[in-house]
Design a protein around this motif. Structure first.
Motif, short mmCIF file in Angstrom:
data_model
loop_
_atom_site.label_atom_id
_atom_site.label_comp_id
_atom_site.label_asym_id
_atom_site.label_seq_id
_atom_site.Cartn_x
_atom_site.Cartn_y
_atom_site.Cartn_z
N GLY A 1 8.90 -37.74 -46.75
CA GLY A 1 9.77 -36.77 -47.41
C GLY A 1 8.98 -35.87 -48.34
N ASP A 2 9.69 -35.20 -49.28
CA ASP A 2 9.08 -34.17 -50.12
C ASP A 2 8.29 -34.71 -51.30
OD1 ASP A 2 9.99 -32.17 -48.55
OD2 ASP A 2 11.77 -31.75 -49.77
N ILE A 3 8.43 -36.01 -51.56
CA ILE A 3 7.67 -36.58 -52.67
C ILE A 3 7.08 -37.91 -52.21
CG2 ILE A 3 9.96 -37.23 -53.65
CD1 ILE A 3 8.53 -37.46 -56.37
N PHE A 4 5.77 -38.02 -52.34
CA PHE A 4 5.13 -39.27 -51.91
C PHE A 4 3.88 -39.52 -52.72
CE2 PHE A 4 4.08 -35.73 -49.11
CZ PHE A 4 2.70 -35.69 -49.16
N LYS A 5 3.48 -40.78 -52.75
CA LYS A 5 2.29 -41.12 -53.54
C LYS A 5 1.10 -41.34 -52.62
CE LYS A 5 2.96 -46.16 -53.89
NZ LYS A 5 4.26 -46.40 -53.23
N THR A 6 -0.07 -41.15 -53.16
CA THR A 6 -1.29 -41.47 -52.43
C THR A 6 -2.41 -41.67 -53.46
OG1 THR A 6 -2.83 -40.77 -50.69
CG2 THR A 6 -1.87 -39.02 -52.02
N HIS A 7 -3.61 -41.81 -52.99
CA HIS A 7 -4.73 -42.14 -53.86
C HIS A 7 -5.90 -41.31 -53.37
CE1 HIS A 7 -6.13 -46.00 -56.12
NE2 HIS A 7 -6.43 -44.89 -56.77
N ILE A 8 -6.31 -40.28 -54.11
CA ILE A 8 -7.49 -39.55 -53.64
C ILE A 8 -8.50 -39.37 -54.76
CG2 ILE A 8 -6.44 -38.31 -51.68
CD1 ILE A 8 -6.31 -35.87 -53.47
N LEU A 9 -9.77 -39.33 -54.37
CA LEU A 9 -10.89 -39.19 -55.31
C LEU A 9 -10.77 -40.15 -56.49
CD1 LEU A 9 -11.08 -35.29 -55.30
CD2 LEU A 9 -12.64 -36.86 -54.16
N GLY A 10 -10.34 -41.35 -56.20
CA GLY A 10 -10.26 -42.37 -57.25
C GLY A 10 -9.06 -42.25 -58.16
N CYS A 11 -8.12 -41.38 -57.85
CA CYS A 11 -6.97 -41.20 -58.74
C CYS A 11 -5.67 -41.42 -57.99
CB CYS A 11 -6.91 -39.79 -59.29
SG CYS A 11 -8.42 -39.22 -60.03
N PRO A 12 -4.76 -42.22 -58.60
CA PRO A 12 -3.43 -42.31 -58.01
C PRO A 12 -2.75 -40.96 -58.19
CG PRO A 12 -3.47 -43.44 -60.13
CD PRO A 12 -4.87 -42.96 -59.87
N CYS A 13 -2.03 -40.51 -57.19
CA CYS A 13 -1.38 -39.21 -57.36
C CYS A 13 -0.08 -39.09 -56.59
CB CYS A 13 -2.36 -38.09 -57.10
SG CYS A 13 -2.59 -37.67 -55.43
N VAL A 14 0.76 -38.20 -57.09
CA VAL A 14 2.05 -37.94 -56.46
C VAL A 14 2.01 -36.51 -55.92
CG1 VAL A 14 4.52 -37.63 -56.88
CG2 VAL A 14 3.30 -39.50 -57.99
N MET A 15 2.33 -36.38 -54.63
CA MET A 15 2.33 -35.05 -54.03
C MET A 15 3.77 -34.58 -53.88
SD MET A 15 -0.64 -35.42 -51.24
CE MET A 15 -2.33 -35.59 -51.79
N LEU A 16 3.95 -33.29 -54.13
CA LEU A 16 5.30 -32.74 -54.14
C LEU A 16 5.37 -31.54 -53.21
CD1 LEU A 16 5.40 -32.87 -57.99
CD2 LEU A 16 6.89 -34.25 -56.55
N ALA A 17 6.30 -31.57 -52.27
CA ALA A 17 6.32 -30.52 -51.26
C ALA A 17 7.64 -29.76 -51.22
CB ALA A 17 6.02 -31.14 -49.89
N SER A 18 8.38 -29.74 -52.34
CA SER A 18 9.62 -28.95 -52.33
C SER A 18 9.56 -27.89 -53.42
CB SER A 18 10.83 -29.86 -52.56
OG SER A 18 10.89 -30.25 -53.92
N PRO A 19 10.27 -26.76 -53.22
CA PRO A 19 10.30 -25.71 -54.24
C PRO A 19 10.82 -26.24 -55.58
CG PRO A 19 11.28 -24.92 -52.20
CD PRO A 19 11.02 -26.38 -52.00
N GLU A 20 11.86 -27.11 -55.55
CA GLU A 20 12.43 -27.62 -56.81
C GLU A 20 11.38 -28.43 -57.58
OE1 GLU A 20 14.14 -29.04 -53.74
OE2 GLU A 20 14.55 -26.90 -53.66
N ALA A 21 10.62 -29.25 -56.84
CA ALA A 21 9.63 -30.09 -57.50
C ALA A 21 8.50 -29.24 -58.09
CB ALA A 21 9.06 -31.12 -56.51
N ALA A 22 8.10 -28.19 -57.36
CA ALA A 22 7.04 -27.31 -57.88
C ALA A 22 7.54 -26.63 -59.15
CB ALA A 22 6.67 -26.26 -56.82
#
Ligand code: HEM
Length: 448
Positions: A46-67
């Motif tokens: 979906g439009d909000i999901f977590k992942t881990h890149i370059l040693g950092c936990p992160c949340v990615m946001l793919a909706s206009p409202e979230a941006a």
């Protein structure tokens, strides 16, 4: 007051996978087209999901409202975050590393000389740069379009910062900046002779050159309206002026923000026009009409003319959408934040994914198609953010567009070009550009 912590404790982390410890999903991200990585995740979670890149936990946001939430309405909860090496090379006082009062103050100073009122005076100088660059590409040689575009966008950056700067200063700045640039993504080491160490020395020399230019201006007591002039004249409420370090960091910051970005988009414009002969004809017709009304460029382009290029302007917008050269940005949560029932823990990175939004068929039908006419109607709010949004959105927005329009005007009215090699693809350096910088040949069109 309801206990904030309790409600946060109830909120759960967004869905997603964190990959292997430490390395996380960095390898996946870098071993394939990053857009595929994000799009696959978005389909799965979906439009909000977590992942881990370059040693950092992160949340990615793919909706206009979230941006909008992260960049605009709740921007105080998210601070900008960049790799340490960028801060070191550009300089820690550059505005984009900051939040709050200092950022607000610097931003106001930087915005003035980049505003339409100020840059309308640069049209003719930008034209001269564009024409002399194009002339130098003509001949039976293969040009690396991106590298050449970088020279122009650097010069335009210099123009906005210093006005008409003496050529020996321009040369010195250019030489040292190009060494500095090679250090941005290099491996930190104490070993002399490495790109990292060379970049550190180049950064020092850049500060020295800037000091000399500043000293000269002070001696002449000239008050200029360019960016350097604004930074030199600035006083805060206590009457304090900026330090030379603050001025240097922000000048190098603007050069950094202006060069590869604009050059990448201009390279894409050439590619998109080349790939669509009918569109190229339409752009040519629009620009030729202006060219003829200026008696075949005997009169310079006017600011008003640059604001009346509807077809070319839509090509610029569609190129910005299609290429989405800033695919995403990074922020860091300064406290635990709850969004739509999900917890974004303090210290986690947050990434609004501009490219995914720009390529979402809900907002742009048939998103893989290059179709400038889609901009005949304005995009829905927060669905089109090539220049970001909110407090850190791009202050160079009008200048970048002006430069692209002027460049396109001269390109299509007087020159033809062919792309060399049949390979098409994308390269990341780190912005997406056409493979090998779009090798091309240019020639002057006969006027008969
Ligand atoms: C097509 C070219 C350009 C694109 C696509 C672009 C895009 C962006 C984006 C997306 C941001 C926001 C980043 C974020 O929120 O993390 C930004 C910030 C910025 N841009 Fe641009 N930019 C371009 C050209 C320029 C130019 C020509 C200048 C200056 C002459 C410039 C100066 C800046 C500065 C100083 C910031 C930081 C603003 C702040 O933190 O308050 N950019 N740009």
């Amino acid at each position: 007051r309801k206990n904030k912590r309790d409600s946060h404790e109830r909120a759960k982390l967004p869905p997603g996978s964190m990959g292997w410890p430490y390395i996380g999903e960095t390898l996946q991200l870098y071993s394939q087209d990053p857009n595929v990585f994000f799009a696959t995740k978005q389909r799965r979670y979906g439009d909000i999901f977590k992942t881990h890149i370059l040693g950092c936990p992160c949340v990615m946001l793919a909706s206009p409202e979230a941006a909008r939430f992260v960049l605009v309405t709740q921007s105080h909860l998210f601070k900008p975050t960049y790799p340490k090496s960028k801060e070191k090379f550009i300089g820690p006082s550059a505005l984009f590393f900051h939040q709050g009062d200092y950022h607000f103050r610097m931003r106001k100073l930087v915005q003035g000389p980049l505003s339409p009122d100020a840059i309308r005076n640069l049209v003719t100088d930008i034209e001269v740069l564009a024409v002399s660059a194009l002339e130098s590409w003509v001949g039976n040689k293969v040009i690396n379009t991106f590298q050449e575009m970088k020279k122009i966008s650097f010069e335009v950056g210099i123009l906005a910062i210093f006005g008409r700067l003496e050529s020996h200063y321009r040369k010195e700045l250019k030489k040292n900046y190009s060494i500095l640039e090679k250090g941005y993504n290099s491996f930190p080491t104490k070993i002399p002779g490495t790109p990292y160490k060379k970049a550190l020395s180049a950064r020092k020399r850049l500060s020295e050159i800037l000091s000399t230019i500043i000293r000269e201006r002070k001696e002449k007591r000239s008050i200029e309206k360019d960016l350097l002039g604004c930074l030199l004249n600035a006083k805060d409420d206590k009457g304090e002026v900026l330090t030379e370090g603050q001025i240097a960091d922000n000048i190098i910051g603007v050069l950094f923000a202006a060069q590869d970005t604009t050059a990448s988009v201009m390279t894409w414009i050439l590619k998109y026009l080349h790939d669509d002969p009918k569109l190229l004809e339409a752009v040519k017709a629009e620009q030729k009409a202006i060219y003829m009304s200026n008696e075949e460029a005997h009169h310079p382009l006017t600011w008003t003319q640059t604001r009346n290029m509807p077809i070319t302007y839509k090509v610029v917008l569609e190129s910005l959408r299609m290429a989405s050269i800033i695919s995403f940005t990074f922020r860091e949560a300064v406290t635990d934040v709850e969004y739509k029932g999900y917890l974004i823990p303090k210290g986690w990175k947050v990434m609004p994914l501009f490219r995914n939004i720009h390529h979402n068929p809900d907002f742009f039908s048939n998103p893989q198609k290059f179709d400038p006419s889609r901009f005949e109607t304005a995009p829905k709010p927060y669905t089109f953010m090539p220049f970001g949004s909110g407090v850190h959105s791009c202050p160079g927005y009008d200048l970048a567009k002006l430069e692209m329009l002027i460049m396109t005007h001269h390109l299509v009215t007087k020159f033809s070009w062919e792309v060399v090699g049949s390979q098409s693809g994308i390269q990341y350096g780190p912005f997406p550009i056409p493979l090998q910088g779009l090798p091309a040949r240019f020639w002057r069109e006969s006027t008969s």
